[in-house]
Design a protein around this motif. Structure first.
Motif, PDB file in Angstrom:
ATOM      1  N   ASP A  34      -8.989  -0.785   5.076  1.00 31.85           N
ATOM      2  CA  ASP A  34     -10.013  -1.250   4.138  1.00 31.85           C
ATOM      3  C   ASP A  34      -9.756  -2.684   3.706  1.00 31.85           C
ATOM      4  O   ASP A  34     -10.678  -3.471   3.559  1.00 31.85           O
ATOM      5  CB  ASP A  34     -10.032  -0.362   2.880  1.00 31.85           C
ATOM      6  CG  ASP A  34     -10.641   1.005   3.166  1.00 31.85           C
ATOM      7  OD1 ASP A  34     -11.206   1.181   4.258  1.00 31.85           O
ATOM      8  OD2 ASP A  34     -10.536   1.876   2.295  1.00 31.85           O
ATOM      9  N   VAL A  35      -8.483  -3.008   3.490  1.00 28.31           N
ATOM     10  CA  VAL A  35      -8.131  -4.351   3.041  1.00 28.31           C
ATOM     11  C   VAL A  35      -8.642  -5.397   4.037  1.00 28.31           C
ATOM     12  O   VAL A  35      -9.320  -6.355   3.658  1.00 28.31           O
ATOM     13  CB  VAL A  35      -6.600  -4.495   2.862  1.00 28.31           C
ATOM     14  CG1 VAL A  35      -6.205  -5.961   2.727  1.00 28.31           C
ATOM     15  CG2 VAL A  35      -6.128  -3.716   1.645  1.00 28.31           C
ATOM     16  N   TYR A  36      -8.361  -5.199   5.320  1.00 28.13           N
ATOM     17  CA  TYR A  36      -8.735  -6.222   6.304  1.00 28.13           C
ATOM     18  C   TYR A  36     -10.231  -6.198   6.636  1.00 28.13           C
ATOM     19  O   TYR A  36     -10.820  -7.250   6.882  1.00 28.13           O
ATOM     20  CB  TYR A  36      -7.871  -6.105   7.563  1.00 28.13           C
ATOM     21  CG  TYR A  36      -6.439  -6.527   7.304  1.00 28.13           C
ATOM     22  CD1 TYR A  36      -6.102  -7.876   7.251  1.00 28.13           C
ATOM     23  CD2 TYR A  36      -5.448  -5.592   7.057  1.00 28.13           C
ATOM     24  CE1 TYR A  36      -4.808  -8.274   6.973  1.00 28.13           C
ATOM     25  CE2 TYR A  36      -4.142  -5.970   6.787  1.00 28.13           C
ATOM     26  CZ  TYR A  36      -3.820  -7.316   6.751  1.00 28.13           C
ATOM     27  OH  TYR A  36      -2.544  -7.707   6.466  1.00 28.13           O
TER      28      TYR A  36
ATOM     29  N   ASP B 139      -7.057   1.331  -6.462  1.00 29.26           N
ATOM     30  CA  ASP B 139      -8.394   1.877  -6.500  1.00 29.26           C
ATOM     31  C   ASP B 139      -8.471   3.229  -5.802  1.00 29.26           C
ATOM     32  O   ASP B 139      -9.110   4.161  -6.262  1.00 29.26           O
ATOM     33  CB  ASP B 139      -9.327   0.900  -5.800  1.00 29.26           C
ATOM     34  CG  ASP B 139     -10.615   0.774  -6.551  1.00 29.26           C
ATOM     35  OD1 ASP B 139     -10.557   0.324  -7.702  1.00 29.26           O
ATOM     36  OD2 ASP B 139     -11.654   1.173  -5.992  1.00 29.26           O
ATOM     37  N   ARG B 140      -7.788   3.313  -4.681  1.00 33.14           N
ATOM     38  CA  ARG B 140      -7.728   4.554  -3.926  1.00 33.14           C
ATOM     39  C   ARG B 140      -7.036   5.643  -4.737  1.00 33.14           C
ATOM     40  O   ARG B 140      -7.441   6.798  -4.734  1.00 33.14           O
ATOM     41  CB  ARG B 140      -6.923   4.308  -2.643  1.00 33.14           C
ATOM     42  CG  ARG B 140      -7.634   4.692  -1.404  1.00 33.14           C
ATOM     43  CD  ARG B 140      -6.763   4.492  -0.188  1.00 33.14           C
ATOM     44  NE  ARG B 140      -7.171   5.433   0.825  1.00 33.14           N
ATOM     45  CZ  ARG B 140      -8.273   5.326   1.544  1.00 33.14           C
ATOM     46  NH1 ARG B 140      -9.076   4.298   1.361  1.00 33.14           N
ATOM     47  NH2 ARG B 140      -8.592   6.235   2.438  1.00 33.14           N
TER      48      ARG B 140
ATOM     49  N   CYS C 103       0.836  -1.215   0.000  1.00 30.23           N
ATOM     50  CA  CYS C 103       0.000   0.000   0.000  1.00 30.23           C
ATOM     51  C   CYS C 103       0.867   1.260   0.000  1.00 30.23           C
ATOM     52  O   CYS C 103       0.582   2.233  -0.696  1.00 30.23           O
ATOM     53  CB  CYS C 103      -0.921   0.017   1.226  1.00 30.23           C
ATOM     54  SG  CYS C 103      -2.182  -1.267   1.192  1.00 30.23           S
ATOM     55  N   LEU C 104       1.932   1.216   0.784  1.00 31.17           N
ATOM     56  CA  LEU C 104       2.828   2.370   0.898  1.00 31.17           C
ATOM     57  C   LEU C 104       3.555   2.619  -0.425  1.00 31.17           C
ATOM     58  O   LEU C 104       3.724   3.768  -0.849  1.00 31.17           O
ATOM     59  CB  LEU C 104       3.826   2.109   2.026  1.00 31.17           C
ATOM     60  CG  LEU C 104       4.643   3.282   2.554  1.00 31.17           C
ATOM     61  CD1 LEU C 104       3.745   4.409   3.021  1.00 31.17           C
ATOM     62  CD2 LEU C 104       5.528   2.824   3.720  1.00 31.17           C
TER      63      LEU C 104
ATOM     64  N   ALA D 146      -1.847   5.044   3.108  1.00 28.88           N
ATOM     65  CA  ALA D 146      -1.550   3.615   3.077  1.00 28.88           C
ATOM     66  C   ALA D 146      -2.186   2.911   4.284  1.00 28.88           C
ATOM     67  O   ALA D 146      -2.680   1.796   4.171  1.00 28.88           O
ATOM     68  CB  ALA D 146      -0.042   3.393   3.053  1.00 28.88           C
ATOM     69  N   GLU D 147      -2.204   3.583   5.429  1.00 31.57           N
ATOM     70  CA  GLU D 147      -2.831   2.974   6.613  1.00 31.57           C
ATOM     71  C   GLU D 147      -4.344   2.887   6.437  1.00 31.57           C
ATOM     72  O   GLU D 147      -4.968   1.899   6.831  1.00 31.57           O
ATOM     73  CB  GLU D 147      -2.464   3.759   7.881  1.00 31.57           C
ATOM     74  CG  GLU D 147      -0.989   3.571   8.253  1.00 31.57           C
ATOM     75  CD  GLU D 147      -0.662   3.970   9.689  1.00 31.57           C
ATOM     76  OE1 GLU D 147      -1.437   4.724  10.292  1.00 31.57           O
ATOM     77  OE2 GLU D 147       0.383   3.505  10.194  1.00 31.57           O
ATOM     78  N   ASP D 148      -4.926   3.904   5.824  1.00 30.58           N
ATOM     79  CA  ASP D 148      -6.369   3.844   5.546  1.00 30.58           C
ATOM     80  C   ASP D 148      -6.688   2.707   4.576  1.00 30.58           C
ATOM     81  O   ASP D 148      -7.665   1.988   4.742  1.00 30.58           O
ATOM     82  CB  ASP D 148      -6.857   5.180   4.961  1.00 30.58           C
ATOM     83  CG  ASP D 148      -6.927   6.271   6.025  1.00 30.58           C
ATOM     84  OD1 ASP D 148      -6.754   5.948   7.222  1.00 30.58           O
ATOM     85  OD2 ASP D 148      -7.127   7.446   5.656  1.00 30.58           O
TER      86      ASP D 148
END
Lengths: 253, 193
Positions: free
Chosen positions: B62-64, B95-96, B46-47, B56-58
């Motif tokens: 969402d992933v989990y 997507d983000r 993500c990062l 990336a933390e957001d």
């Protein structure tokens, strides 16, 4: 220089472009639509995904802050609370949520207000004042609304989703059928997965449907909707969806 | 083969497989096990794509959360859990990027690197050494232009238009380079199966 025609852009190519993340806009929507309706395309996308996945081993790992896990748990807790059966205290919360929705819908859209007739309010609902602001844990159960403007016509679809009852209302007031086409409404899941059909729009009517779980789990603030032009009766099996003619997104009331 | 998985990583993969099965059965404690085992790798992805810690933390959240909601979507006969999760995380991050929530885009590798006091690779699961070797072999058979830009698409989450702009070539040229490369890559990978 225009696109060179010496390379055939067949489905496996589109699947590769989709898997890499090269696509955007309407091409991306087309690919996602295919993912929903074409198993061969979905399998080819997965084939590319599996080949590209080892590349992620080259990416340096990193440790997220501890807050991330706490936030994940909080979101799961909130979702669990919403899914629970309505006890005494929750009925009161539900009433205030419905009132709040009624109030917002009333000032936002006359068409959506018509749809209120479909709602059975609990007897003895007091007053018409909006209820108290929902708390953070209630947020996931608040109604979602979207307006989908149709070109420059000034007409629009009003779409309302009530998470508590898993019901969606589509108001197409003022729209008339052209006798040649139907329009089909699609949900664009935020996780990049395949588009999901929300059905064919009934011009001039307000329709209410109860949505299945595989669709409701993709509902949320900011989730996009697209409207495609299709033959009468909606997108036929085994062919790509028609052109996107309008778009909108849900926002939480 | 020399680069094959060590017994320890084979054990970790097996544990992850079992946790995914428990998750599909609705066991919430499985999510924590999966999170502990995969967060370093998935956060790294993500990062890399988003180039911003907060974003990336957001995305990771969402992933989990998504994983919990759609645990039944994973099919163990079609992909290894870590391969599937890595793809899932990368898709979510891209997507983000596409929905316009992030303007900056990916950052150079050195900026996306973890803090010096972290040693995350020790617990980062690897996907598959054999597959990695094969795609590297096939990629090396492509023209340099194709190699470079296919990798940039994967690692930086760039679109055709962005790749064309940064390489300062017409869009049609970029599409032609990449499509020719993908066609060749496909033939090479299919031949290896």
């Amino acid at each position: 220089m225009s696109d060179q025609n010496d390379i055939k852009r067949d489905d496996p190519m589109l699947a590769a472009e989709f898997s890499l993340g090269l696509l955007e806009g309407e091409e991306l929507l087309t690919a996602r639509g295919k993912l929903a309706t074409d198993p061969a395309f979905a399998a080819r996308k997965e084939w590319w995904d599996n080949w590209f996945a080892p590349w992620t081993d080259e990416i340096v790992g990193a440790k997220p802050s501890d807050a991330v896990w706490q936030q994940i748990q909080a979101r799961l807790d909130a979702a669990t609370a919403d899914g629970g059966s309505a006890g005494g205290a929750e009925v009161i919360e539900l009433q205030s949520k419905l009132r709040r929705w009624q109030w917002t819908a009333g000032i936002t859209s006359a068409a959506a207000a018509v749809a209120l007739a479909f709602l059975a309010f609990p007897s003895g609902t007091p007053g018409t004042q909006p209820g108290p602001l929902p708390t953070a844990t209630m947020a996931a159960a608040d109604p979602l609304m979207a307006t989908v403007p149709i070109g420059d016509t000034g007409l629009r679809l009003d779409v309302t989703y009530l998470p508590d009852s898993e019901r969606m209302m589509v108001a197409a007031i003022g729209l008339t059928a052209d006798g040649v086409h139907d329009h089909e409404l699609w949900l664009v899941p935020a996780d990049g997965s395949a588009l999901q059909s929300l059905g064919v729009v009934a011009p001039g009517e307000v329709r209410t449907v109860t949505l299945p779980a595989d669709i409701t789990r993709n509902m949320g603030d900011g989730v996009e909707l697209v409207l495609t032009r299709e033959p009468i009766g909606g997108k036929p099996e085994g062919v790509d969806a028609g052109p996107v003619v309008a778009q909108g997104a849900f926002s939480q009331v | 083969m020399a680069a094959g998985p060590t017994p320890a990583s084979a054990e970790a993969r097996e544990a992850l497989k079992l946790a995914m099965a428990r998750l599909a059965d609705g066991d919430r404690s499985a999510l924590e096990d999966i999170y502990r085992a995969t967060r370093v790798k998935l956060f790294g992805i993500c990062l890399r794509i988003l180039g911003d810690r907060k974003e990336a933390e957001d995305a990771l959240q969402d992933v989990y959360v998504n994983l919990w909601q759609k645990a039944d979507r994973y099919d163990p006969t079609r992909a290894s859990p870590i391969s599937w999760l890595a793809t899932f995380a990368r898709n979510r991050a891209i997507d983000r990027l596409r929905t316009g929530k992030v303007r900056g885009g990916a950052v150079p590798v050195e900026e996306a690197s973890p803090l010096p006091d972290e040693a995350p690779l020790a617990d980062a699961l690897l996907v598959d050494a054999e597959q990695t070797a094969q795609i590297h072999t096939c990629l090396k058979g492509l023209d340099e232009n194709a190699q470079e830009h296919i990798r940039a698409a994967f690692f930086d989450g760039k679109t055709y238009a962005q790749l064309a702009e940064s390489a300062d070539v017409p869009l049609g040229t970029m599409k032609s380079w990449i499509r020719r490369g993908l066609q060749k890559l496909r033939a090479c990978l299919e031949a290896s199966e």
